[in-house]
Design a protein around this motif. Structure first.
Motif: not given
Length: 358
Positions: A81-108
């Motif tokens: 729950s804490h990580a979700i609130r910080r998703a837009r400011t963390t390396s993990m959250g932005l890597a996932i968002d890259a998949v959502k936005q179509g900037d990447a096809l996968a996240c590791v």
């Protein structure tokens, strides 16, 4: 850039700050992966200077990677729950968002599993026809590797969930293991049809009637002591039992290797025996090394998210990237969608289904 264009040049988002060591292993693993798969390109998320320091020893990655600086890091102790609130400011959250936005096809990512799963589910949502995503990974057996799911994403599952897991697991086995018709079974307390919970019995009935139209062979049930035999390619269970099975297998592997090490140190004669059997022991160690099976996947989401073990070494992280590469280039989502549509058309009660005639 459209999806088909991206698939000819797979772009993978890396959470550089995840794992026990972080950028040194992530970047070195990416370098090894690029040696194996020259078509891969990376978007690397994390603290830029630390990443650039690691890139000094990774010329293949440095030549093609895009670095996106972000200060925030999801810690292993962070609650989802804490990580979700910080998703837009963390390396993990932005890597996932890259998949959502179509900037990447996968996240590791090798980061916090609970946080990764929670953010991935929230950002990507589940595919049409899939009620819940499942955590899937490879498990070594006496013969080869078996696909096991769910490994902890869903502690309680109904029959529909288990059938969906079976269809997705078979598609995963065809993609990663190259099997034309994977052999699928439900993990149960006995092989007989009447054994197990109502959910397992109902799921088996649903899958048995429709499996003839799917690219899989349904075997029925497999017991826990049959997992390691390797006769089943895809083992399906709820996340509670699956996680216990996985952790038990990992603990057993450590027990066996520890007992062997103690035995070979017991006397000069046993040390001689070690020298004579060293090549066989190396083969055993290599077969059960978790780094050779690294790369769990949250199947059923509208995007590919691969979870590397936090303690993975360079080879292990490269293998996790390799799993992402295979799923992207072979379009695992198209396979799952086609198989689910086929199942829906032939399940009992579906209009025109051959199962209705029975």
């Amino acid at each position: 850039m459209n999806r088909s264009a991206k698939q000819s040049t797979p772009v993978i988002a890396l959470d550089a700050m995840g794992g026990d060591i972080g950028p040194p292993v992530v970047i070195a693993g990416a370098e090894l992966a690029r040696e194996r798969y020259p078509d891969i390109r990376f978007r690397i998320y994390g603290q830029e200077q630390v990443i650039r320091d690691a890139l000094a020893s990774a010329p293949r990655v440095a030549a093609e990677a895009e670095i996106i600086h972000v200060d925030g890091v999801v810690l292993g102790s962070d609650k989802p729950s804490h990580a979700i609130r910080r998703a837009r400011t963390t390396s993990m959250g932005l890597a996932i968002d890259a998949v959502k936005q179509g900037d990447a096809l996968a996240c590791v990512s090798a980061g916090n599993t609970g946080a990764l799963m929670a953010m991935a589910k929230l950002a990507l949502r589940t595919m049409d026809g899939i009620d819940r995503p499942a955590l899937v990974a490879l498990m070594p057996t006496m013969k080869s590797d078996s696909v096991v799911l769910d490994l902890g994403a869903n502690t309680e599952c109904d029959a529909e969930n288990l059938v969906q897991f079976a269809v997705m697991g078979a598609a995963f086995a065809r993609t990663v293991l190259g099997l034309e018709r994977p052999k699928v079974a439900f993990l149960n307390i006995g092989e007989e049809e009447m054994k197990g919970t109502e959910s397992i019995r109902d799921a088996a009935q649903l899958l048995r009637t429709a499996a003839v139209e799917l690219p899989l062979d349904f075997l029925g049930n497999v017991e826990g002591n049959g997992i390691a035999q390797g006769d089943t390619d895809v083992i399906v269970t709820d996340g509670f039992s699956g996680n216990i099975a996985l952790k038990t297998a990992e603990g057993t592997a450590r027990l066996v290797t520890g007992l062997l090490a103690d035995a070979f140190r017991a006397s000069w004669l046993s040390k001689l025996g070690y020298l004579l059997s060293r090549s066989a022991l190396r083969a055993l160690k290599d077969h059960i090394d978790p780094n050779n099976h690294n790369g769990a996947v949250f199947l059923g989401l509208n995007g590919i998210v691969v979870k590397s073990h936090g303690g993975a070494n360079i080879k292990g992280f490269a293998n996790a990237i390799g799993v992402a590469h295979d799923l992207v280039t072979q379009d695992i989502h198209a396979r799952i969608q086609a198989d689910m549509a086929n199942f829906a058309a032939h399940r009992p009660g579906a209009p025109g289904s051959t199962a209705n005639a029975a």
